[in-house]
Write a protein that holds these residues in place. Structure first.
Motif, PDB file in Angstrom:
ATOM      1  N   UNK A 272      58.318  32.939  40.198  1.00 19.26           N
ATOM      2  CA  UNK A 272      57.804  33.116  41.389  1.00 19.26           C
ATOM      3  C   UNK A 272      57.322  34.447  41.681  1.00 19.26           C
TER       4      UNK A 272
ATOM      5  N   UNK B  21      39.261  41.133  43.126  1.00 19.60           N
ATOM      6  CA  UNK B  21      37.991  40.485  43.704  1.00 19.60           C
ATOM      7  C   UNK B  21      37.508  41.367  44.812  1.00 19.60           C
TER       8      UNK B  21
ATOM      9  N   UNK C 175      44.714  39.311  41.746  1.00 19.17           N
ATOM     10  CA  UNK C 175      43.424  38.597  41.260  1.00 19.17           C
ATOM     11  C   UNK C 175      42.531  38.970  42.544  1.00 19.17           C
ATOM     12  N   UNK C 176      43.463  38.574  43.858  1.00 19.95           N
ATOM     13  CA  UNK C 176      42.465  38.652  45.030  1.00 19.95           C
ATOM     14  C   UNK C 176      42.268  40.137  45.449  1.00 19.95           C
TER      15      UNK C 176
ATOM     16  N   UNK D 223      48.136  33.708  33.093  1.00 21.50           N
ATOM     17  CA  UNK D 223      48.490  32.463  33.992  1.00 21.50           C
ATOM     18  C   UNK D 223      49.029  31.478  33.271  1.00 21.50           C
TER      19      UNK D 223
ATOM     20  N   UNK E 277      49.035  28.473  34.546  1.00 25.33           N
ATOM     21  CA  UNK E 277      47.994  27.100  34.242  1.00 25.33           C
ATOM     22  C   UNK E 277      46.933  27.406  33.478  1.00 25.33           C
TER      23      UNK E 277
ATOM     24  N   UNK F 179      48.402  36.043  41.765  1.00 24.65           N
ATOM     25  CA  UNK F 179      47.513  35.726  42.494  1.00 24.65           C
ATOM     26  C   UNK F 179      47.002  36.840  43.668  1.00 24.65           C
ATOM     27  N   UNK F 180      48.155  37.460  44.005  1.00 22.61           N
ATOM     28  CA  UNK F 180      47.788  38.609  44.854  1.00 22.61           C
ATOM     29  C   UNK F 180      46.801  39.812  44.273  1.00 22.61           C
TER      30      UNK F 180
ATOM     31  N   UNK G 225      53.786  34.383  39.621  1.00 26.36           N
ATOM     32  CA  UNK G 225      52.844  33.703  40.028  1.00 26.36           C
ATOM     33  C   UNK G 225      52.425  34.531  41.347  1.00 26.36           C
ATOM     34  N   UNK G 226      53.018  35.091  42.144  1.00 28.54           N
ATOM     35  CA  UNK G 226      52.652  35.578  43.511  1.00 28.54           C
ATOM     36  C   UNK G 226      51.849  36.930  43.072  1.00 28.54           C
ATOM     37  N   UNK G 227      52.544  37.742  42.111  1.00 26.49           N
ATOM     38  CA  UNK G 227      51.936  38.978  41.747  1.00 26.49           C
ATOM     39  C   UNK G 227      50.422  38.779  41.295  1.00 26.49           C
TER      40      UNK G 227
ATOM     41  N   UNK H 215      44.182  28.278  33.836  1.00 31.73           N
ATOM     42  CA  UNK H 215      42.858  27.458  34.302  1.00 31.73           C
ATOM     43  C   UNK H 215      41.629  28.007  33.979  1.00 31.73           C
ATOM     44  N   UNK H 216      41.486  29.358  33.760  1.00 29.96           N
ATOM     45  CA  UNK H 216      40.235  29.657  33.262  1.00 29.96           C
ATOM     46  C   UNK H 216      40.503  30.199  31.835  1.00 29.96           C
TER      47      UNK H 216
END
Lengths: 546, 112
Positions: free
Chosen positions: A451, A465, A461-462, A370, A372, A458-459, A454-456, A374-375
């Protein structure tokens, strides 16, 4: 009296003997390492839980392989899998060390005839019955024969050295120092990497009259610190459990050798009857070499004494100086164990929990790439992948063991097949995610590539989960949801593929290859998750039926 | 992250603006759930001011969708940017959360 052989011929025979010895030892080890299938390793794992059996097995493996490294590697693997622990493993390693004494005792025994028979019979068998059922036995026996023949050649031709005026002139020019012999033992053990080989050489040189008995003893004592040096420096790249075991070997062998050296000099200086005093007083013929070999037995016994007397604090100390690596920790199954294979229902439940645990780790791959950040990532992607592979392998074997339980009921057989199917899908998932992460790793994100990335991420990850929710809850709603979002990936991915390859994105050739590869892997992931949802639906139906 | 809620002819119209990510998602989910916590909710989400949608944001949308469905209601989302629409499509969420290009088409789908 026959003329003495020329020196070059004697040296050639000695070198040939050494070569045969090395090749034979290598062959024995290679062939023994081939044996350890899962059952053999599990047997060792069980043996470590029983002190006497563990000691016996360690000793036997030491006798056969003439090294403790094989046992150490197997035990490190078992510890990583949670089957054995360091306190259980250390005595077994020490007993494998102790097993080295057997070959040393055999040096002056008339065993070369046995060796010749071994080479002859097993060689003939291997030539004419290539695929015979005893092939696995004949290969190590052939190698053992080479070891014995090698010892014989070295022994006979080292003896001939004393008949060679040039050789004796050379030996007489070398200072006859006990300390030099000790250093020779240290250096030879560090370089040759085999304690028994160095001790055997010392005995042969002593039997030939080139070394005095005292010098043979010092060579023998030198192997202890030599083992320690080899363990500390040549295996310094080892980490975690394996490093703990090698440090342990360094401590006990180095300690035992230094104690023997101290006793030797205490006797020399203080005239206390400790070691040399007993040399001519031991039963048997001093020239047979068994007397010197007895001191090797004493040194290896000292290793055992060190092991058992330090067992209370040694594991904690080893853990402190070389903690278990993150990969070793993550490679340990959390739920399954050998004992769980005894009960089919429990075993299957635990295997399912282990599978859920593997999927729960998968978002961790994405955290590592990632932008960012973030985690905080759980671990490096390589560590995650290798540890997941280790657990998947364990799970495969575990489910095979459940199959061996004898599936009486059809429903049990179906349940097992379903779990095996989920295992295969999760293995596929892990592989695809790993490929995607590898593709993006180390690339500075920019333009269209950023792009896609990032999209792959996030998708994906969703999706993961959502899959974790479905696996955890087992609820029809969550499973259906997973099924719905993974129902038709082809159309979307095709559109993306065409879109990203259009000229306006200004991608270079390698970036296009990467995007195509990532999208293909993504399609495989969505397919695997769709199959996973179907498999979970089938499980829900089967549970409702019963 | 800002959530603006307006009641309009029996429809809850929510405008999402800013970033819906792992930082803002937990509070956003609580707030959104509170707006649909009644029988047969009809929810329209305006994503046109939404700048960024992460996986945590997608899960928030999923949580709201589940809540609306459990209450026997309907949900529609409209006005997404190309980038946000792409994430929703890649993740397959368009098969659960009906997506529309405009408020009018979303309103039509909700039967208003």
């Amino acid at each position: 009296m026959a003329d003495a052989l020329p020196l070059d011929e004697i040296i050639a025979w000695i070198l040939a003997g050494l070569g045969l010895y090395f090749m034979g030892m290598g062959g024995v080890r290679t062939n023994v390492q081939r044996i350890p299938g899962r059952q053999f390793r599990d047997f060792i794992g069980r043996a470590t839980k029983t002190p006497v059996l563990g000691a016996l097995l360690g000793f036997i493996l030491g006798v056969i392989t003439q090294t403790s490294i094989g046992v150490s590697v197997i035990l490190a693997g078992l510890i990583s899998r949670g089957i054995a622990t360091i306190p259980m493993a250390l005595p077994m390693v020490a007993w494998a060390n102790f097993g080295l004494v057997v070959l040393v005792y055999l040096v002056h025994q008339p065993i070369h005839l046995f060796g010749l028979f071994l080479i002859g019979l097993s060689g003939i068998y291997l030539q004419f019955f290539l695929r015979g059922r005893f092939r696995g036995l004949c290969e190590p026996l052939y190698s053992l024969g080479l070891v014995l023949l090698g010892i014989r050649l070295m022994k006979v031709y080292c003896g001939q050295l004393t008949d060679s005026p040039q050789a004796m002139e050379f030996f007489n020019s070398v200072p006859h120092s006990d300390l030099l012999a000790f250093l020779f033992g240290v250096a030879a053990r560090t370089v040759i990497q085999s304690t028994s080989t160095v001790v055997v050489l010392g005995l042969i040189l002593s039997g030939s009259g080139i070394f005095s008995h005292d010098q043979a003893l010092m060579v023998l004592f030198g192997t202890g610190p030599g083992t320690a040096l080899a363990a500390l420096f040549l295996t310094s790249h080892f980490k975690g459990v394996m490093r703990q075991i090698t440090v342990f070997e360094a401590v006990i062998n180095g300690g035992a050798g230094l104690v023997m050296l101290a006793l030797f000099y205490l006797e020399e200086i203080g005239h206390v009857p400790l070691l040399k005093y007993w040399l001519p007083r031991l039963p048997g013929d001093i020239e047979s070499g068994s007397h010197v070999a007895s001191f090797f037995l004493a040194q290896q016994t000292l290793c055992l004494v060190f092991t058992y007397s330090t067992l209370r604090w040694m594991p904690a100390w080893l853990e402190k100086i070389s903690p278990m690596t993150q990969e070793q920790d993550l490679s340990r199954p959390r739920f399954i164990s050998d004992a769980a294979t005894q009960d089919f229902e429990t075993g299957l439940t635990l295997a399912e929990r282990e599978l859920v645990g593997l999927v729960q780790r998968m978002p961790g791959y994405l955290q590592t790439i990632r932008s960012d950040n973030a985690e905080k990532a759980l671990a490096a992607p390589e560590v995650l992948h290798n540890s997941s592979l280790a657990i998947l392998t364990e799970l495969e074997a575990f489910l095979s063991a459940l199959t061996d339980q004898g599936l009486q009921r059809r429903s049990a057989s179906v349940a097992l097949l379903q779990t095996q199917r989920r295992l295969s899908l999760i293995s596929e998932l892990d592989d695809c995610i790993w490929q995607i992460v590898q593709g993006f790793q180390g690339r500075p994100p920019a333009g269209a590539l950023q792009s896609v990335e990032s999209n792959i991420i996030e998708a994906l990850d969703t999706l993961l989960y959502t899959a974790i929710d479905a696996l955890n809850s087992g609820s029809t709603e969550d499973i259906e949801l997973l099924g719905m979002i993974t129902a038709a990936p082809g159309e979307v991915v095709d559109r993306l593929r065409r879109g990203y390859l259009q000229e306006e994105h200004q991608l270079d050739h390698n970036e296009r290859i990467l995007i195509l590869s990532v999208l293909s892997q993504y399609e495989r992931i969505v397919w695997a998750l769709q199959q996973l949802s179907r498999s979970l639906q089938a499980k829900v139906i089967a549970t409702a039926d019963t | 992250m800002e959530i603006i809620c307006v009641q309009e002819n029996g429809i809850t119209l929510i405008a999402l603006s800013g970033r819906l990510d792992n930082v803002t998602s937990p509070s956003a989910l609580t707030e959104l759930i509170a707006h649909v916590d009644h029988p047969q909710p009809r929810l329209m989400m305006d994503a046109s001011p939404l700048e960024y949608l992460s996986s945590a944001g997608l899960r928030t949308l999923l949580g709201v969708t589940k809540k609306v469905r459990a209450g026997g209601g309907k949900i529609a989302i409209f006005g997404m940017s190309d980038s946000i629409r792409e994430i929703i499509e890649i993740s397959g969420f368009h098969s659960i959360i009906p997506c529309f290009p405009s408020a009018a088409s979303a309103r039509e789908a909700l039967g208003v």
